[in-house]
Design an enzyme around this catalytic site. Structure first.
Site, PDB file in Angstrom:
ATOM      1  CG  ASP A 124      13.168   4.140 -28.855  1.00 38.85           C
ATOM      2  OD1 ASP A 124      13.450   3.283 -29.715  1.00 38.85           O
ATOM      3  OD2 ASP A 124      13.513   4.045 -27.668  1.00 38.85           O
ATOM      4  CB  SER A 127      15.609   0.513 -27.354  1.00 39.08           C
ATOM      5  OG  SER A 127      14.912   0.956 -28.492  1.00 39.08           O
ATOM      6  CG  ASP A 185      14.581  -7.201 -34.397  1.00 45.16           C
ATOM      7  OD1 ASP A 185      14.184  -6.027 -34.361  1.00 45.16           O
ATOM      8  OD2 ASP A 185      14.579  -7.949 -33.403  1.00 45.16           O
ATOM      9  NE  ARG A 217      16.143  -5.315 -26.637  1.00 45.25           N
ATOM     10  CZ  ARG A 217      15.710  -4.395 -27.460  1.00 45.25           C
ATOM     11  NH1 ARG A 217      16.199  -4.319 -28.680  1.00 45.25           N
ATOM     12  NH2 ARG A 217      14.785  -3.534 -27.090  1.00 45.25           N
ATOM     13  CE  LYS A 247      11.051   1.614 -27.572  1.00 52.76           C
ATOM     14  NZ  LYS A 247      12.151   0.763 -28.086  1.00 52.76           N
ATOM     15  CG  ASP A 275      11.853   1.543 -32.063  1.00 56.51           C
ATOM     16  OD1 ASP A 275      12.449   1.199 -33.104  1.00 56.51           O
ATOM     17  OD2 ASP A 275      11.771   0.816 -31.070  1.00 56.51           O
ATOM     18  CG  HIS A 323       9.738  -2.203 -34.436  1.00 55.28           C
ATOM     19  ND1 HIS A 323      10.782  -2.689 -35.168  1.00 55.28           N
ATOM     20  CD2 HIS A 323      10.278  -1.725 -33.275  1.00 55.28           C
ATOM     21  CE1 HIS A 323      11.909  -2.532 -34.493  1.00 55.28           C
ATOM     22  NE2 HIS A 323      11.629  -1.933 -33.343  1.00 55.28           N
ATOM     23  CG  ASP A 353      16.782   4.551 -29.133  1.00 54.44           C
ATOM     24  OD1 ASP A 353      16.317   5.055 -30.189  1.00 54.44           O
ATOM     25  OD2 ASP A 353      16.152   3.708 -28.461  1.00 54.44           O
ATOM     26  CG  HIS A 354      17.508   2.266 -32.401  1.00 55.27           C
ATOM     27  ND1 HIS A 354      16.391   2.209 -33.209  1.00 55.27           N
ATOM     28  CD2 HIS A 354      17.071   1.912 -31.164  1.00 55.27           C
ATOM     29  CE1 HIS A 354      15.333   1.830 -32.485  1.00 55.27           C
ATOM     30  NE2 HIS A 354      15.730   1.661 -31.240  1.00 55.27           N
ATOM     31  CG  HIS A 383      16.089  -1.142 -34.525  1.00 56.17           C
ATOM     32  ND1 HIS A 383      16.594  -1.624 -33.335  1.00 56.17           N
ATOM     33  CD2 HIS A 383      14.781  -0.867 -34.282  1.00 56.17           C
ATOM     34  CE1 HIS A 383      15.641  -1.627 -32.412  1.00 56.17           C
ATOM     35  NE2 HIS A 383      14.540  -1.178 -32.967  1.00 56.17           N
TER      36      HIS A 383
END
Length: 557
Positions: free
Chosen positions: A26, A79, A169, A284, A359, A428, A432, A469-470, A499
């Protein structure tokens, strides 16, 4: 659909019944090496070997924008949409895009969800709860602005906004600008005779936006401010609130404590009460499910709500298709059908899926097309390893990577499963936090977990597929237009916690991989959705005809 329609044709050149480890790292993108690329800085011998050891079995794929169903190439992947694409094998219009279409066409106001909340406009207040940000991962400011305009033009006379600040974000510190923009919009509405103002707020990681039932206290803090009008901090306006609370050097946008806005009599200006309408405007799903349960479920025992107002509640979207939660929503979700997991189960492929709490939903719910539960419990086993609670992830950057790998190893060596699917969250979740040193440790731990899984695959003669995934950890600094690190007013670099738009790797290998199979070097636009057909092929089957093309080819060695 009849069972015969689920039957997949056997692949002409690849045998069935392979043991396949499918690992999603991730937040693991590919970027040029520098000191802010934590994946480059970290010791990652396993991933390095995959990249350098067999170039025909490693390539990059897209994980953002239109490749995962988002509106434009400027939209970062996330994700949720990433795992949707990985599992579904096709590209579906996703949250933001669905909402954009509904708002642009005006259809959002003709739907059952809006008609339902509108019944409260005459005598009640419309409350809007969500992330105040233009990050485009959970919500977007422009959508909130359009919703405010549309609701006010359709009878909403009293509006209260309960804001959640971002800094995850988008850049930390950007919350003040977003609040100022919203305040201007609300001032314009007040000039038109509509009683519109911000009622409460708090940082997204501390107030309301928890997920997977990790920490209900996060939701309770939001409930107390939004519904009860109670919080440890009281202010006359939200700009002052955010500025003042951010003066504490330990507090970032993500972790701003809950506050309420009060009038001249020190009374909260917008608690949610009987007869009101509430909309959670995030598109989301994952960080809205818990607050949706608190707002909707009469039978609720996660914390003491003190009172449970009789409201009309709708989500921007349906957040859990299996739970039908919430029961009212403004925009219908994408209909994701015929996922790779469902096809494989119908063809007797035994599946094991595992991650830690943060996750776990991605390798199950999102992978399976936003569907909870098993397709066939006799053929599937899902294991959730509890995440650390009460700390930020940079405090324990190794997270549960090794525990996930150990469970995967056990599943592989048991020979009970054909597919062992895991998500390793470290790069991930720690990325963050913006803690570069901790993110380096996180990437090293993730690499060690991958090695454990590959070693187990070697023992059983299986195949591995390693992807992501990103992006996230591969670029931890905000950059100027020339690509150099951007400096803040204090002369220091501006850490990037979001991300990225970078592509992600996919690598295949293992003793079970036929010698004449390699990754295709064409398909320059290939993305995460191409992985599903690839994995189906490696299980020894042809993928459904409408899936995005497989990334592998069989060549004459």
């Amino acid at each position: 659909m009849e069972n015969t329609q689920w039957k997949l044709k056997q692949h002409g050149r690849i045998p069935r019944n392979n043991t396949i480890a499918l690992v999603v790292l991730d937040g693991w993108g590919e970027n040029k090496p520098d000191q802010y690329n934590c994946i480059h800085v970290a010791e990652t011998p396993t991933m390095d070997k995959l990249k350098e050891g067999a170039p025909e079995k490693w390539r990059l794929i897209k994980a953002h924008g239109t490749a995962v169903g988002l509106p434009s190439e400027d939209d970062m992947g996330n994700s949720e949409v990433g795992h949707n694409a990985l599992g579904a094998g096709r590209i579906f219009a996703q949250g933001a895009k669905l909402v954009d279409i509904a708002l642009a066409s005006g259809k959002i106001y003709d739907g059952e969800g809006f008609k339902y909340i509108k019944e409260s406009f005459e005598t009640g207040t419309l409350h809007l709860i969500g992330l105040l940000s233009d990050g485009g991962v959970h919500s977007r400011l422009d959508q909130l602005q359009l919703l405010l305009k549309g609701a006010s033009e359709r009878g909403a006379k009293r509006i209260r906004v309960h804001i959640l600040t971002d800094g995850r974000d988008v850049l930390d510190g950007s919350s003040v600008g977003f609040v100022e923009t919203l305040e201007k919009d609300l001032s314009d509405l007040r000039a038109k005779g509509i009683d519109a103002q911000i009622a409460s707020g708090g940082g997204r990681m501390y107030v309301t936006m928890d997920r997977y039932e990790n920490d209900w206290n996060v939701v309770k803090r939001g409930w107390d401010a939004q519904v009860l009008g109670e919080a440890p901090h009281k202010f006359r306006n939200a700009v002052e609130a955010v500025k003042k609370l951010r003066e504490d050097p330990k507090i970032s946008d993500q972790y701003i404590p809950p506050f309420v806005i009060v009038d001249e009599n020190d009374k909260a200006v917008g608690p949610i009460v009987d007869g009101d309408a509430v909309v959670t405007f995030n598109f989301r799903a994952d960080r809205m499910v818990m607050v949706a349960k608190a707002l909707e479920y009469e039978d609720f025992d996660k914390f003491d709500r003190v009172r449970f107002p009789k409201i009309r509640y709708a989500g921007m979207l349906e957040y859990d298709g299996e739970l039908k939660l919430p029961s009212h929503y403004l925009v219908s979700p994408p209909e994701i059908d015929r996922t790779s997991g469902e096809y494989l189960v119908h063809n007797g492929v035994r599946t094991f899926a595992c991650s830690e709490t943060v996750k776990f939903g991605h390798v199950t719910f999102f992978w399976n097309g936003n569907r909870s539960g098993y397709f066939n419990q006799e053929l599937e086993e899902y294991v959730e390893i509890p995440s650390d609670v009460g700390i930020t992830f940079n405090v324990q950057p190794k997270m549960k990577a090794i525990e996930i790998a150990e469970r995967a190893k056990k599943a592989i060596l048991s020979r009970r499963f054909h597919q062992i699917r895991v998500n390793i969250p470290n790069s991930d979740m720690v990325g963050h936090t913006g803690d570069i040193e901790a993110t380096v440790v996180a990437c090293k731990a993730a690499d060690a977990a991958v090695k454990m899984i590959i070693d187990a695959i070697e023992q059983v003669g299986g195949i591995y597929v390693i992807t992501a995934d990103h992006g996230n950890a591969e670029d931890m600094v905000k950059r100027n237009k020339s690509g150099e690190p951007a400096l803040g007013k204090d002369g220091k670099i501006q850490v990037l916690t979001s991300h990225t738009l970078q592509p992600v790797p996919i690598a295949i290998g293992g003793p079970g991989l036929p010698n004449d199979v390699r990754l295709r070097s064409d398909l320059p636009g290939a993305g995460l959705a191409n992985v599903a057909a690839t994995v189906i092929n490696l299980h020894g089957y042809e993928a459904p005809a409408d899936y995005e093309p497989s990334l592998i080819e069989v060549y004459d060695a």
